[in-house]
Write an enzyme that holds these catalytic residues in place. Structure first.
Site, PDB file in Angstrom:
ATOM      1  N   LEU A  35      -4.461  -0.052 -10.353  1.00 25.51           N
ATOM      2  CA  LEU A  35      -4.278   1.385 -10.550  1.00 25.51           C
ATOM      3  C   LEU A  35      -5.475   2.204 -10.068  1.00 25.51           C
ATOM      4  O   LEU A  35      -6.626   1.816 -10.237  1.00 25.51           O
ATOM      5  CB  LEU A  35      -4.018   1.670 -12.042  1.00 25.51           C
ATOM      6  CG  LEU A  35      -2.819   0.933 -12.636  1.00 25.51           C
ATOM      7  CD1 LEU A  35      -2.689   1.254 -14.127  1.00 25.51           C
ATOM      8  CD2 LEU A  35      -1.526   1.280 -11.909  1.00 25.51           C
ATOM      9  N   HIS A  39      -2.031   6.711  -9.066  1.00 21.77           N
ATOM     10  CA  HIS A  39      -1.158   6.246 -10.153  1.00 21.77           C
ATOM     11  C   HIS A  39      -1.432   7.036 -11.441  1.00 21.77           C
ATOM     12  O   HIS A  39      -0.510   7.437 -12.151  1.00 21.77           O
ATOM     13  CB  HIS A  39      -1.435   4.778 -10.472  1.00 21.77           C
ATOM     14  CG  HIS A  39      -1.178   3.813  -9.358  1.00 21.77           C
ATOM     15  ND1 HIS A  39      -2.187   3.118  -8.746  1.00 21.77           N
ATOM     16  CD2 HIS A  39      -0.029   3.414  -8.755  1.00 21.77           C
ATOM     17  CE1 HIS A  39      -1.688   2.316  -7.830  1.00 21.77           C
ATOM     18  NE2 HIS A  39      -0.375   2.478  -7.802  1.00 21.77           N
ATOM     19  N   GLN A  63      10.015  -6.875  -2.277  1.00 15.75           N
ATOM     20  CA  GLN A  63       9.761  -5.767  -1.345  1.00 15.75           C
ATOM     21  C   GLN A  63       8.699  -6.124  -0.307  1.00 15.75           C
ATOM     22  O   GLN A  63       8.312  -5.291   0.504  1.00 15.75           O
ATOM     23  CB  GLN A  63       9.408  -4.482  -2.100  1.00 15.75           C
ATOM     24  CG  GLN A  63       8.067  -4.490  -2.784  1.00 15.75           C
ATOM     25  CD  GLN A  63       7.892  -3.261  -3.667  1.00 15.75           C
ATOM     26  OE1 GLN A  63       8.562  -3.115  -4.692  1.00 15.75           O
ATOM     27  NE2 GLN A  63       7.023  -2.349  -3.270  1.00 15.75           N
ATOM     28  N   SER A 187      -4.856   4.276  -2.129  1.00 18.44           N
ATOM     29  CA  SER A 187      -3.877   3.188  -2.062  1.00 18.44           C
ATOM     30  C   SER A 187      -4.534   1.918  -2.576  1.00 18.44           C
ATOM     31  O   SER A 187      -5.736   1.707  -2.344  1.00 18.44           O
ATOM     32  CB  SER A 187      -3.432   2.985  -0.607  1.00 18.44           C
ATOM     33  OG  SER A 187      -2.811   1.723  -0.459  1.00 18.44           O
TER      34      SER A 187
END
Ligand code: AMP
Length: 301
Positions: A35, A39, A63, A187
């Site tokens: 995180l 987030h 994914q 990110s």
């Protein structure tokens, strides 16, 4: 109140039932952990807007494509849980892989069209995994509102379409992109970058700002923006662009003429690391992103 930590879906359902019986409004933030302020801004908004906030941490294997970073994806679980506790989340949901994908699992949520564009061209199984896991998580947590980041613009469009198409009773809230001091979109994957790669990574942000400046000067031809972004990225030897695009915010098609709501989107690899970013061509910058530290002024660094 201390934050609950649960792994089992049945326990989540039981807790959610208690809260719903009490008339509480439930917010949900799906994450893959590691995180950061991006987030945490989703969590903050959920805590502000809802009575109870559930955050899931699940590195969803379906994914990730072949050869992608599933195995090396960062998993600093204890640090994440402390951050969530500090942010006043009520419940951390950390399902294990077997409970999400039990033996014999063979039902998928496949969205056509929107998932085939932009990132879908380079990550063919990605959105099938995203749509399936988000549907499952929404079915387990049954929130009133679910929070997603604008940083993954295509994902937010796909999820909004999915809940509409499948009549999933949840309000999707899309929150601004949170950026580092120099503008790089936060990110979990930024951790992979070496210091020189990290310096170059700001090129995605810079090219999007330049695109906005071009639009402000009167440019309207999508091809001109796309070429200008390509040229900008070409200056960075270590950067391999995947796509530079101008799309309509609703259907992700390239418009004939760009407008202020058109989205400039970019994806590039720096070494092994894949980064994405986006911005609308017009409107106020502060409406679409926030910088984690106060110092950032929205200038081109
Ligand atoms: P992830 O853990 O990468 O699956 O992301 C979980 C959620 O956080 C997604 O809705 C992302 O769009 C959102 N998110 C990730 N990075 C950012 C960021 N820099 N700013 C805002 N939201 C973000």
């Amino acid at each position: 109140m201390t934050m609950e930590r649960l792994n089992e879906k049945e326990k989540i359902r039981a807790q959610v039932k208690v809260w719903k019986d009490e008339g509480k409004l439930i917010g949900f933030v799906p994450t893959m952990g590691a995180l950061h302020s991006g987030h945490m801004n989703l969590v903050k908004n959920s805590v502000k807007e809802c009575d109870r906030t559930i955050v899931s941490i699940f590195v969803n294997p379906t994914q990730f494509g072949e050869g992608e970073d599933l195995d090396k994806y960062p998993r600093p679980l204890e640090t994440d849980l402390k951050l969530l506790e500090k942010a006043n989340a009520d419940l951390a949901f950390m399902p294990n892989e077997d409970s999400m994908y039990p033996q014999g699992f063979c039902t998928w949520v496949i969205q056509e069209d929107l998932t085939e564009k932009l990132c879908g061209r380079y990550r063919p199984v990605h959105f099938k995994g995203v749509c399936t896991v988000v549907t499952k998580l929404l079915n387990i947590t049954t929130p009133d509102k679910a929070y997603f980041g604008r940083k993954d613009f295509q994902q937010s469009v796909i999820i909004q379409r999915m809940v509409q198409d499948l009549d999933i009773p949840v309000e999707i809230r899309v929150m601004p992109t949170v950026r580092e001091h120099d503008g790089l979109a936060m990110s979990s994957r930024n951790k992979y970058l070496t210091p020189p790669q990290r310096r170059d990574a700001v090129c995605l942000y810079k090219t999007l700002l330049q695109t906005r400046q071009l639009f402000a000067k009167g440019e309207e031809n999508p091809k001109t923006f796309i070429d200008a972004m390509q040229q900008h990225l070409a200056q960075y030897e270590a950067v391999q662009p995947e796509y530079t695009e101008i799309v309509a915010p609703t259907d992700l098609t390239r418009p004939k003429t760009a407008s202020s709501t058109s989205i400039a989107a970019v994806a590039a690899r720096i070494g092994e690391t894949r980064l994405i970013d986006n911005m609308p061509l017009g409107g106020r910058l502060q409406d679409v992103f926030q910088s984690a530290p106060e110092r950032h002024q929205g200038r081109i660094p």
